[in-house]
Design a protein around this motif. Structure first.
Motif: not given
Length: 345
Positions: A47-50, A53, A238, A241, A261, A263-264
């Protein structure tokens, strides 16, 4: 062949297993053709989108394309990380992957204890001897390293060429040499195309916890934006974020890291410096399945497709075509060796 464990060992490992939060699907009984892979995530976890993931995506791809049996472990504190790797090794996994530099010492020790198991360390930190010479990893341990400074150079140049204030920012996670590579490349890229640009750099902390503190990331980013910075590149897991939240709040831009990233914070992510963590995990699994796995140091940069930056339909309107063309030219010069990108500050 699975290593036999004593009854006591089984009970101990069963107890240790309760300490972990498992990610992904439940482990299925292995098939004769499957390759068993265990992956332990770094701080920040799924879930860190990085970074983490990316490792998850690589594991899931290996499951689909190679018939891999993939087990993911998301640890808590430092002792959990070592215990997670040890648990997977003791269970007889064909490949055990540690995601993050912090696993380096533990992977080195376990590779010696389990010579018939393959190990891989993403961002493995190479040790040096008393004379300062690199110490090669054990023969069953692949050190998967990236030339992050090269991708960071490109996003630095892109930021400088699109900045209106000519003031750029950098937010790092933990203040230590690996993240310095990101900052060094970024600074070099900025200065290469804009010698008069200024760069404000700050770090979230000096421990691994600095990679999972979005509140601190937002605080640092807001401070930089208030100083006149209009684009911030983060390399902070994260924590980044929070940088994105600050970009949304102020109407400014940020640059993502390790994965796309956009979409963040749609409309506020100028680009992302992407890192092929997913590819590295997949390839290590493929080598294991095909019996071609070899320990050693693997360096992945622009030439190998290990790093890059995002330019697609999402952010095309944010980047003038002339800027994109200039960055592509710089990319080719780095690949050709005409530009040497520094990896240290």
């Amino acid at each position: 062949m699975r290593k036999l464990l004593t009854l006591v060992g089984v009970l101990v490992l069963a107890h240790v297993a309760l300490l972990f939060v498992q990610a992904g699907d439940a482990v299925q009984p292995p098939s004769p053709t499957a390759v068993d892979v265990g992956i332990v995530f770094d701080l920040g976890g799924r879930g860190d989108k990085s970074f983490n993931d990316g490792a998850y995506i690589g594991g899931e791809r290996a499951k689909r394309e190679l018939g891999g049996q993939i087990r993911f472990i998301e640890p808590g504190d430092g002792s959990d990380r070592e215990a997670g790797l040890r648990l997977l090794a003791a269970e007889g996994m064909d490949l055990v992957v540690g995601v993050g530099f912090i696993f380096s010492d533990d992977l080195t020790q376990l590779a010696k204890e389990y010579p018939n198991t393959n190990f891989a360390g993403v961002d493995y930190s190479i040790g040096v001897d008393g004379a300062g010479n690199p110490i090669p990893p054990p023969s069953n341990l692949a050190a998967l390293k990236f030339r992050e400074e090269e991708g960071s150079f490109l996003v630095g140049a892109l930021a400088a060429l699109t900045s209106k204030t000519k003031e750029l920012g950098f937010v790092g996670g933990m203040n230590f040499p690996l993240i310095h590579k990101f900052e060094a490349g970024y600074r070099a890229g900025v200065k290469h195309v804009c010698p008069n640009c200024t760069i404000v750099s700050q770090y979230a902390g000096v421990t691994p916890e600095a990679f999972r503190n979005p509140g601190r990331g937002k605080e640092l980013a807001l401070s930089q934006y208030q100083q006149g910075v209009d684009i911030i590149y983060h390399a902070s897991g994260s924590t980044g974020l929070g940088v994105f939240e600050a970009a949304r709040q102020t109407g400014k831009f940020a640059i993502g890291v390790d994965a796309d990233q956009y979409s963040e914070a749609p409309g506020h992510i100028l680009t992302s410096m992407v890192k092929g963590v997913d590819v590295a995990v997949f390839e290590a699994t493929r080598w294991t399945k095909e019996g071609t796995f070899k320990g050693g140091i693997y360096q992945l940069g622009l030439k190998e497709g290990g790093v890059g930056y995002v330019f697609d339909d999402n952010n095309r309107a944010l980047i003038p075509l002339a800027v994109h063309a200039r960055v592509e030219q710089l990319k080719q010069e780095i690949i050709a060796g005409r530009i040497k990108v520094p990896s240290t500050l």
